[in-house]
Design an enzyme around this catalytic site. Structure first.
Site, PDB file in Angstrom:
ATOM      1  CB  SER A 117      81.379  50.489  46.018  1.00  0.00           C
ATOM      2  OG  SER A 117      80.834  51.042  47.192  1.00  0.00           O
ATOM      3  CG  HIS A 151      79.733  47.784  50.520  1.00  0.00           C
ATOM      4  ND1 HIS A 151      78.581  48.033  49.817  1.00  0.00           N
ATOM      5  CD2 HIS A 151      80.690  48.594  50.001  1.00  0.00           C
ATOM      6  CE1 HIS A 151      78.837  48.946  48.884  1.00  0.00           C
ATOM      7  NE2 HIS A 151      80.093  49.322  48.990  1.00  0.00           N
TER       8      HIS A 151
END
Length: 299
Positions: A85, A188
């Site tokens: 991430s 996300h």
């Protein structure tokens, strides 16, 4: 083969930078990067409490700066790079796709935009440990949630509204354990769509370089050879699931034998211990871990 990995949001803990400031030049480096990030990274990494560094707009620049500083202190050249991430921005800088300053500028914009998007609706994330993957994914879908992080090693992170997560907690998948994560929103997922557009505008003024080291993308776990393609994936990844399971599958197929996780390490090496059997690893938590990491790399 040696892979260097950078952790994602949630890895930060109060005071984690304190012992690192004793290393020559590191405080000066962080002071300069604080100007770029628009945050006092040293204060946030030493004296701030858990709630302060949980703030997305703070956590993301802090984590990227910490990983870059630890990589500089380590002084090793990896065969492969990957980040989870937000850690992808550190990996991109270490691979030469972005400069450290470009990476911190973009992560500043990303963090602020994601914090703003998270404030629109009360959302969150819950780690699901264990269970049969197909059953876990089906249960996540039934509750209208998104499998935001498919991390491998029996770990999937569900994300969505707090109401959806509460209902999910009442009807968990069989043989699975649920752990709410200390993050500020459903990263996300579709809830982050406004942040994607903001980051795309910010990235439009950046000319990326092609990676000089093999670099994996969270989008599909594959090696990306084009800097422009990787930057585009970084932008879109804000609202798309992280496929760390696929990244680890690629590590295995490429023959990775050693892993070092940058500061604040522990999460990714923990996953590797379960999913990448036989791969030796060191997590950088304090400067005392540097010697062990260097020994591992040379072995």
């Amino acid at each position: 083969m040696f892979v260097l990995v950078a952790p994602g949001q949630g890895a930060q803990t109060p005071g984690f930078l304190s012992p690192w400031l004793e290393l020559p030049g590191l405080a000066d480096r962080l002071s300069a990067w604080s100007e770029v990030a628009g945050l006092d990274l040293i204060a946030y990494g030493t004296t701030a409490d858990a709630d302060e560094i949980r703030d997305t707009a703070v956590a993301q620049p802090l984590l990227v700066a910490a990983s870059l500083a630890a990589a500089e202190a380590l002084g090793a050249t990896p065969d492969l790079l990957a980040g989870h991430s937000v850690g992808e921005f550190a990996a991109a800088a270490l691979a030469g796709v972005l400069t450290p300053e470009q990476s911190l500028t973009l992560i500043r914009e990303r963090g602020q935009a994601m914090a703003k998007a998270a404030a629109v609706t009360e959302t969150g994330m819950t780690a699901v440990l264990g269970g049969v993957e197909a059953d876990v994914l089906a249960a996540i879908d039934e509750h209208g949630l998104t499998p935001a992080n498919i991390n491998g090693a029996g770990q999937i992170v569900a994300a969505g509204t707090l109401e959806q997560l509460a209902a999910f907690k009442q009807e968990p998948p069989a043989r699975a354990r649920l752990i709410p994560l200390q993050v500020a929103g459903a990263f996300h997922t579709v809830h982050m769509a406004p942040a994607v557009e903001h980051l795309r505008e910010a990235a439009a003024g950046v000319t990326p370089g092609d990676p000089h080291t093999k670099l994996l993308s969270n989008a599909h776990g594959k090696v990306v050879d084009s800097g422009a393609e990787f930057l585009g994936l970084l932008v879109n990844q804000v609202s798309n699931p992280v496929r760390w399971d696929s990244c680890m599958e690629t590590m295995a197929s490429l023959g990775v034998t050693r892993m070092v996780e940058l500061l604040p390490g522990g999460t990714l090496t923990g996953l590797a211990k379960r999913a990448l059997r036989g791969v030796e690893s060191v997590a950088l938590k304090t400067p005392d871990d540097l010697d062990a990491a260097r020994e591992l790399i040379k072995s």
